[in-house]
Motif scaffolding. Structure first.
Motif, PDB file in Angstrom:
ATOM      1  N   TYR B 366     -18.237  19.729 -38.629  1.00  0.00           N
ATOM      2  CA  TYR B 366     -16.917  19.388 -38.089  1.00  0.00           C
ATOM      3  C   TYR B 366     -15.831  20.127 -38.860  1.00  0.00           C
ATOM      4  O   TYR B 366     -15.960  20.341 -40.062  1.00  0.00           O
ATOM      5  CB  TYR B 366     -16.658  17.890 -38.233  1.00  0.00           C
ATOM      6  CG  TYR B 366     -17.480  17.032 -37.290  1.00  0.00           C
ATOM      7  CD1 TYR B 366     -17.096  16.857 -35.968  1.00  0.00           C
ATOM      8  CD2 TYR B 366     -18.642  16.393 -37.737  1.00  0.00           C
ATOM      9  CE1 TYR B 366     -17.842  16.070 -35.110  1.00  0.00           C
ATOM     10  CE2 TYR B 366     -19.395  15.608 -36.871  1.00  0.00           C
ATOM     11  CZ  TYR B 366     -18.989  15.437 -35.560  1.00  0.00           C
ATOM     12  OH  TYR B 366     -19.726  14.668 -34.709  1.00  0.00           O
ATOM     13  N   THR B 372      -5.690  14.001 -37.963  1.00  0.00           N
ATOM     14  CA  THR B 372      -6.290  13.038 -37.025  1.00  0.00           C
ATOM     15  C   THR B 372      -7.171  13.679 -35.958  1.00  0.00           C
ATOM     16  O   THR B 372      -7.623  12.988 -35.054  1.00  0.00           O
ATOM     17  CB  THR B 372      -5.187  12.248 -36.286  1.00  0.00           C
ATOM     18  OG1 THR B 372      -4.293  13.193 -35.679  1.00  0.00           O
ATOM     19  CG2 THR B 372      -4.419  11.338 -37.233  1.00  0.00           C
ATOM     20  N   HIS B 376     -16.273  20.310 -33.411  1.00  0.00           N
ATOM     21  CA  HIS B 376     -17.582  20.558 -34.009  1.00  0.00           C
ATOM     22  C   HIS B 376     -18.232  21.844 -33.522  1.00  0.00           C
ATOM     23  O   HIS B 376     -17.853  22.391 -32.490  1.00  0.00           O
ATOM     24  CB  HIS B 376     -18.536  19.393 -33.708  1.00  0.00           C
ATOM     25  CG  HIS B 376     -19.054  19.419 -32.291  1.00  0.00           C
ATOM     26  ND1 HIS B 376     -18.447  18.743 -31.267  1.00  0.00           N
ATOM     27  CD2 HIS B 376     -20.117  20.060 -31.727  1.00  0.00           C
ATOM     28  CE1 HIS B 376     -19.108  18.953 -30.137  1.00  0.00           C
ATOM     29  NE2 HIS B 376     -20.126  19.757 -30.385  1.00  0.00           N
ATOM     30  N   GLU B 404      -9.225  13.201 -31.394  1.00  0.00           N
ATOM     31  CA  GLU B 404      -9.212  12.109 -32.374  1.00  0.00           C
ATOM     32  C   GLU B 404     -10.579  11.441 -32.440  1.00  0.00           C
ATOM     33  O   GLU B 404     -11.019  10.996 -33.490  1.00  0.00           O
ATOM     34  CB  GLU B 404      -8.147  11.081 -31.992  1.00  0.00           C
ATOM     35  CG  GLU B 404      -6.745  11.593 -32.188  1.00  0.00           C
ATOM     36  CD  GLU B 404      -5.712  10.486 -32.245  1.00  0.00           C
ATOM     37  OE1 GLU B 404      -6.093   9.302 -32.335  1.00  0.00           O
ATOM     38  OE2 GLU B 404      -4.512  10.823 -32.184  1.00  0.00           O
ATOM     39  N   LYS B 405     -11.248  11.389 -31.290  1.00  0.00           N
ATOM     40  CA  LYS B 405     -12.573  10.781 -31.246  1.00  0.00           C
ATOM     41  C   LYS B 405     -13.518  11.523 -32.196  1.00  0.00           C
ATOM     42  O   LYS B 405     -14.268  10.913 -32.963  1.00  0.00           O
ATOM     43  CB  LYS B 405     -13.100  10.856 -29.810  1.00  0.00           C
ATOM     44  CG  LYS B 405     -14.353  10.051 -29.589  1.00  0.00           C
ATOM     45  CD  LYS B 405     -14.723  10.061 -28.117  1.00  0.00           C
ATOM     46  CE  LYS B 405     -15.971   9.235 -27.902  1.00  0.00           C
ATOM     47  NZ  LYS B 405     -16.498   9.381 -26.545  1.00  0.00           N
ATOM     48  N   GLU B 406     -13.462  12.848 -32.154  1.00  0.00           N
ATOM     49  CA  GLU B 406     -14.345  13.619 -33.032  1.00  0.00           C
ATOM     50  C   GLU B 406     -13.947  13.501 -34.502  1.00  0.00           C
ATOM     51  O   GLU B 406     -14.796  13.641 -35.380  1.00  0.00           O
ATOM     52  CB  GLU B 406     -14.396  15.092 -32.589  1.00  0.00           C
ATOM     53  CG  GLU B 406     -15.184  15.260 -31.297  1.00  0.00           C
ATOM     54  CD  GLU B 406     -15.852  16.626 -31.183  1.00  0.00           C
ATOM     55  OE1 GLU B 406     -16.391  17.125 -32.186  1.00  0.00           O
ATOM     56  OE2 GLU B 406     -15.810  17.182 -30.075  1.00  0.00           O
ATOM     57  N   ALA B 407     -12.672  13.236 -34.758  1.00  0.00           N
ATOM     58  CA  ALA B 407     -12.260  12.997 -36.157  1.00  0.00           C
ATOM     59  C   ALA B 407     -12.960  11.742 -36.674  1.00  0.00           C
ATOM     60  O   ALA B 407     -13.392  11.685 -37.828  1.00  0.00           O
ATOM     61  CB  ALA B 407     -10.748  12.856 -36.255  1.00  0.00           C
ATOM     62  N   GLY B 408     -13.099  10.731 -35.797  1.00  0.00           N
ATOM     63  CA  GLY B 408     -13.838   9.523 -36.172  1.00  0.00           C
ATOM     64  C   GLY B 408     -15.293   9.840 -36.466  1.00  0.00           C
ATOM     65  O   GLY B 408     -15.865   9.371 -37.456  1.00  0.00           O
ATOM     66  N   TYR B 409     -15.902  10.678 -35.623  1.00  0.00           N
ATOM     67  CA  TYR B 409     -17.295  11.075 -35.859  1.00  0.00           C
ATOM     68  C   TYR B 409     -17.430  11.915 -37.126  1.00  0.00           C
ATOM     69  O   TYR B 409     -18.433  11.846 -37.833  1.00  0.00           O
ATOM     70  CB  TYR B 409     -17.842  11.865 -34.659  1.00  0.00           C
ATOM     71  CG  TYR B 409     -18.140  11.007 -33.445  1.00  0.00           C
ATOM     72  CD1 TYR B 409     -18.952   9.880 -33.566  1.00  0.00           C
ATOM     73  CD2 TYR B 409     -17.633  11.318 -32.193  1.00  0.00           C
ATOM     74  CE1 TYR B 409     -19.241   9.093 -32.471  1.00  0.00           C
ATOM     75  CE2 TYR B 409     -17.908  10.529 -31.084  1.00  0.00           C
ATOM     76  CZ  TYR B 409     -18.711   9.421 -31.226  1.00  0.00           C
ATOM     77  OH  TYR B 409     -18.997   8.636 -30.132  1.00  0.00           O
ATOM     78  N   VAL B 411     -15.574  11.642 -39.819  1.00  0.00           N
ATOM     79  CA  VAL B 411     -15.523  10.711 -40.951  1.00  0.00           C
ATOM     80  C   VAL B 411     -16.880  10.019 -41.105  1.00  0.00           C
ATOM     81  O   VAL B 411     -17.410   9.886 -42.213  1.00  0.00           O
ATOM     82  CB  VAL B 411     -14.391   9.676 -40.770  1.00  0.00           C
ATOM     83  CG1 VAL B 411     -14.509   8.544 -41.789  1.00  0.00           C
ATOM     84  CG2 VAL B 411     -13.026  10.357 -40.896  1.00  0.00           C
TER      85      VAL B 411
END
Lengths: 144, 423
Positions: B366, B372, B376, B404-409, B411
């Motif tokens: 990533y 935020t 990937h 933002e969803k991929e930022a969660g993944y 993390v």
């Protein structure tokens, strides 16, 4: 006698993978031995970067992480039902379930590997894993 | 090294591995000891190899890690320290859990030589013998063409921040001290180098900080490569759309000279002056790999057998991580993958068996384009018996766009790889 044993073993494997439309050929199944377990445990361990050691992904209790949408955590694969794992991977693989990264992984794996990963993860003990605590960087750490 | 002195260690290390292992690991040691593996380096590759050797040998292989630093600092996510959404203390970890949970023995020391005939290593404060040796030293910077940057003082003035730690903190402080309207200049070294998308992620992180706090500032990127070498389409779009007018990206710009006093970089095309200058030097296999002649004279990376990561030059020595000549991305996930294939193979080899003839693994990488949002690149790699190397399999690919969803993944990726490597 030997043939009967092979047939029985093959049947056993088939019954554990009914959801898969095409499994590996008989030769592949026949070598499902210690070597094969060895192969699959290393492949399964590759999933750990996102799904934790032996499929026990880190679970977040709070959502105070840097990313605004920090989630509870990625899927825990340890102890997941064989059929559940297989069907999820197959819909990632054929693109019928939308995903961000999983379709890229699933398309790179053979059906046989998906089946064996399903069996491998279903056999792992489910554990609660929380984020590993960070600590302050010490002054004596290499400055360069 | 917390509970016993080095002399005690050398004395007891010759005894059964179970003696020194924690109770937990000793209980698992159902097989007789299979031998000793010494691991040089406690980064992603070395720490992972240590853990999985202990796990997969059921505690029957004695594992000793030699690492110069007391703490682990993650390079992945360290660009976020420059952006300001993380601090270095979010990325720093201890080794105690790894040692205690798996009975891994540990020496904080620097390796000075490897005697591959006698199968032993020399450290600043002693010697260790091994049955098999794993060398996982990461990268070494090559200052041959940038001699003005070879000193510690010069590297404080112009940090590389390409090994996470105080260098990262230094660069962040320089960015904080820069006035609005300042110029940040950084380079991208010629590939291969550690973390292919890393420099471009860094551009985004610095841009994200400057856009918010110092919007009149500019970023000049001097890339020694002909084009962006990872996630090109995505980064090109982000540079143009998210940070419009802020980033001046110049391909094919190798550094020919550097004036430290004025922070001026000389290229074939122009002289570029910076308020804050970040030079990422060209790289090669870790220093100990060169000292021990694990690299060929004319090529600075280590050639290995991809079934076991055994050196092609020296027997009973395996090489892992960024030092490996692979044509594959030098990433943390790849380092851990290699470590697992190697650990698997060593357990087999020490039991007199052949390693898995067809390893397969995946790389998930990533990049954060702001505090935020992330994106990937994924690839599955499969051993090709004909070419004797790991090749990209079907599948694989990059994000459609950062989210933002991929930022969660991303993390979640960091939390899982840290727990997998260090606990």
């Amino acid at each position: 006698m030997k043939n009967r044993q092979i047939t029985w073993f093959l049947g056993l494997l088939l019954t554990t993978s009914l959801l898969l439309p095409a499994i590996g050929n008989a030769d592949e199944v026949f070598v499902f031995t210690a070597q094969q377990n060895n192969h699959i445990r290393a492949l399964a361990a590759s999933c750990a970067a996102c799904h934790g050691t032996m499929g026990n992904a880190v679970v977040n209790k709070s959502t105070t992480s840097a990313a605004s949408n920090a989630q509870e955590g990625n899927a825990v694969l340890a102890g997941m039902d064989v059929a559940d794992f297989s069907s999820k991977m197959l819909v990632f693989r054929d693109g019928s379930r939308k995903s961000t990264v999983m379709h890229h992984h699933a398309k790179g794996l053979s059906l046989d590997e998906i089946k064996q990963l399903a069996m491998h993860f279903s056999q792992q003990k489910r554990l609660l894993v929380v984020p590993f605590s960070a600590q302050a960087l010490k002054a004596e750490h290499d400055p360069l | 090294m917390t509970h016993f002195s080095r002399r005690d260690f050398i004395k007891v290390a010759g005894l059964s591995s179970a003696l020194l292992a924690s109770g937990h690991a000793a209980a698992r040691a159902t097989k007789p000891p299979m031998g000793r593996v010494v691991i040089i380096g406690g980064g992603y590759a070395g720490a992972t190899a240590a853990k999985y050797l202990r796990l997969w040998s059921l505690g029957a292989i004695e594992v000793i890690v030699v690492e110069a630093n007391q703490q682990f600092v993650s390079c992945p996510l360290s660009n976020l320290v420059l952006g300001g959404s993380k601090t270095i203390n979010d990325l720093t970890f201890g080794y105690d859990a790894l040692k205690a949970n798996h009975g891994v023995k540990w020496l904080q020391d620097t390796v000075t030589a490897i005697d591959t005939d006698a199968k032993k290593i020399s450290m600043l404060r002693g010697e260790l013998s091994y049955d098999r040796l794993i060398v996982a030293p990461g990268i070494d910077f090559n200052y041959d063409e940038l001699p003005m940057l070879a000193s510690a003082e010069a590297q404080q003035q112009v940090p590389h921040a390409w090994k996470a730690g105080w260098q990262t903190v230094n660069l962040r402080k320089q960015l904080e001290a820069m006035a609005d309207g300042g110029v940040f200049v950084m380079n991208v070294p010629k590939a291969p180098y550690r973390c292919p998308p890393g420099p471009y992620e860094r551009v985004c992180q610095v841009a994200s900080y400057l856009k918010l706090r110092k919007p009149k500032s500019k970023i000049i990127v001097l890339d020694a490569n002909a084009e962006i070498i990872s996630k090109k389409g995505l980064f090109t779009k982000v540079f143009k759309e998210n940070y419009a007018g802020m980033i001046d990206y110049r391909p094919d710009h190798s550094i020919k000279g550097l004036d430290l006093a004025t922070k001026t970089v000389i290229t074939d095309f122009d002289n570029v002056s910076a308020d804050v200058l970040n030079i990422i030097p060209p790289q090669r296999a870790g220093k100990i790999a060169q000292i021990a002649h694990l690299t060929e004279k004319d090529y600075p990376w280590c050639e290995v057998d991809f079934l076991s990561y055994a050196s092609k030059l020296v027997e009973h020595v395996h090489i892992l991580g960024d030092s490996v000549a692979a044509g594959l991305p030098k990433s943390a996930h790849m380092a851990t993958n290699q470590a697992k294939v190697c650990a698997n193979a060593i357990v087999q080899l020490m039991a007199g068996q052949l390693p898995d003839p067809a390893p397969v693994f995946a790389n998930t990488c990533y990049s954060f384009i702001s505090d935020t949002s992330a994106m990937h690149v994924v690839n599955v790699y499969r051993y090709d018996a004909g070419k004797k190397m790991m090749l990209s399999a079907e599948g694989g690919g990059v994000s459609l766009s950062p989210s933002e969803k991929e930022a969660g993944y991303a993390v979640a990726w960091s939390q899982n790889i840290w727990a997998d490597t260090l606990t």
